[in-house]
Design a protein around this motif. Sequence first.
Motif, PDB file in Angstrom:
ATOM      1  N   LYS A  99      -1.342 -71.491  14.564  1.00 23.96           N
ATOM      2  CA  LYS A  99      -1.245 -71.271  13.105  1.00 23.96           C
ATOM      3  C   LYS A  99       0.087 -71.724  12.496  1.00 23.96           C
ATOM      4  N   LYS A 100       0.570 -72.893  12.949  1.00 24.15           N
ATOM      5  CA  LYS A 100       1.782 -73.457  12.356  1.00 24.15           C
ATOM      6  C   LYS A 100       1.410 -74.641  11.463  1.00 24.15           C
ATOM      7  N   THR A 101       2.281 -74.922  10.479  1.00 22.26           N
ATOM      8  CA  THR A 101       2.177 -76.148   9.704  1.00 22.26           C
ATOM      9  C   THR A 101       3.078 -77.156  10.402  1.00 22.26           C
ATOM     10  N   ALA A 102       2.470 -78.147  11.062  1.00 26.25           N
ATOM     11  CA  ALA A 102       3.256 -79.103  11.855  1.00 26.25           C
ATOM     12  C   ALA A 102       3.487 -80.389  11.067  1.00 26.25           C
ATOM     13  N   VAL A 103       4.737 -80.846  11.070  1.00 29.05           N
ATOM     14  CA  VAL A 103       5.099 -82.100  10.411  1.00 29.05           C
ATOM     15  C   VAL A 103       5.785 -82.985  11.444  1.00 29.05           C
ATOM     16  N   VAL A 104       5.357 -84.247  11.545  1.00 28.29           N
ATOM     17  CA  VAL A 104       5.961 -85.167  12.524  1.00 28.29           C
ATOM     18  C   VAL A 104       7.240 -85.764  11.944  1.00 28.29           C
ATOM     19  N   SER A 105       8.301 -85.739  12.756  1.00 30.08           N
ATOM     20  CA  SER A 105       9.574 -86.349  12.362  1.00 30.08           C
ATOM     21  C   SER A 105       9.990 -87.343  13.428  1.00 30.08           C
ATOM     22  N   GLY A 106      10.704 -88.381  13.010  1.00 31.22           N
ATOM     23  CA  GLY A 106      11.323 -89.286  13.981  1.00 31.22           C
ATOM     24  C   GLY A 106      12.626 -88.672  14.471  1.00 31.22           C
ATOM     25  N   VAL A 107      13.323 -89.391  15.346  1.00 25.37           N
ATOM     26  CA  VAL A 107      14.580 -88.890  15.907  1.00 25.37           C
ATOM     27  C   VAL A 107      15.753 -89.328  15.032  1.00 25.37           C
ATOM     28  N   CYS A 108      16.498 -88.340  14.507  1.00 20.69           N
ATOM     29  CA  CYS A 108      17.779 -88.594  13.840  1.00 20.69           C
ATOM     30  C   CYS A 108      18.508 -87.263  13.825  1.00 20.69           C
ATOM     31  N   ASP A 109      19.762 -87.273  13.439  1.00 23.47           N
ATOM     32  CA  ASP A 109      20.544 -86.045  13.447  1.00 23.47           C
ATOM     33  C   ASP A 109      19.989 -85.062  12.408  1.00 23.47           C
ATOM     34  N   GLY A 110      19.465 -83.935  12.862  1.00 19.50           N
ATOM     35  CA  GLY A 110      18.951 -82.927  11.935  1.00 19.50           C
ATOM     36  C   GLY A 110      17.484 -83.105  11.565  1.00 19.50           C
ATOM     37  N   PHE A 111      16.843 -84.175  12.071  1.00 19.90           N
ATOM     38  CA  PHE A 111      15.427 -84.439  11.764  1.00 19.90           C
ATOM     39  C   PHE A 111      15.224 -84.451  10.233  1.00 19.90           C
ATOM     40  N   ILE A 112      14.123 -83.893   9.731  1.00 18.67           N
ATOM     41  CA  ILE A 112      13.894 -83.947   8.281  1.00 18.67           C
ATOM     42  C   ILE A 112      14.643 -82.815   7.565  1.00 18.67           C
TER      43      ILE A 112
END
Length: 401
Positions: A171-184
């Motif tokens: 029951k999570k809202t999942a968002v895909v992020s790429g790799v960078c400092d701090g993500f989104i």
Amino acid sequence: SVGVIGAGTMGGGITMNFLNAGIPVKILEMKQEALDRGIATIRKNYEAQVKKGKLKADKYEQRMALLSTTLGYDDLKDADLIIEAVFEELGVKEKVFKELDRVAKPGAILASNTSTLDVDRIAAFTQRPQDVVGMHFFSPANVMKLLEVVRGKHTAKDVLATVMGVAKKIKKTAVVSGVCDGFIGNRMIEQYSRQAGFLLDEGATPQQVDRAIEKFGFAMGPFRMGDLAGNDIGWAIRKRRAVEHPDMKYSRTADKLCELGRFGQKTGAGWYDYQAGKRDAIPSELVDKMIEDHRKELGITPRKISDEEIVQRLVYALVNEGAHILEDGIASKSGDIDMVYLTGYGFPIWRGGPMHYANQVGLFNVAEAMKRFAKNPRDDAAFWQPAPLIRKLVAEGRQFG
């Protein structure tokens, strides 16, 4: 079946998500006392729910029956998914992932709950980078809806798809992020916090900044948020920035606060004062004086700052950094950024998230405000150059999304 490494606040919260969904979890710790403490906290959380009538006693027993503990990595050899929730330091993560690489079965998914570290570097500690992914839960992990799923350079498609499926199951809202400092989320919040600091230097108080953004609809302002999360966390990041990006400009007020040992609610004093057992933020004369003295040191005459300017600088800082995140391909669409802010950072739901809000204000108006802020000698002119994506959308009369 899931393995969780670390029985602290994060590890315990992550564990509860899986127990709630009927998935067995084995928690690993180095010391028995740490395990006992972690299990006691999970019990306490569930017992509070039973007391409030939110959870039936038999359900509580069923969930606890799915939980087991271990002091040795070898006991994780059958887990399908292993999530580490250990100290946010690359050296510590390296030890963990080398052990996981040794014991985990072929095809097991190895996930890191890091909030800022490089997932590709973590994956490189193993012989199976295709099975490594970031699962950045937000604290408290058993309450917050957001899960940033960080896709590494080598993360396999089936691994990403599986983690997105598991997120739904818990029951999570999942968002895909790429790799960078701090993500989104944390990459954007850093710019928001930097603006909050500059506003103090220029004449605002922590209460005024918090009040203005809370009136706009945020669950809590940047200074109350810092006190809740722990001001020492931002301090550690700024120390790392000083080495990696010495040209990055910050207000010194937050460092001065930490030098006084005022880390927030956990120390009973941060930007505000706190009374034992209460969460009420009480304005602090000591902090106001520290900010005034700092202005004098810098030779700044404080000016009156409107609530409108506070809101625009904080929110448009999110928007500009969000646009850079889209340009860099870290987020695949502006709606993903909005979901991160609605479910993880208390952005007002009825405003639809920072990028959606910018569309409603009009990107031309947002860009004009940014150009105005760039002229402020106390601010960071380079940051306020509108992102190329914003300039492009304005020129074409288009919007985000």
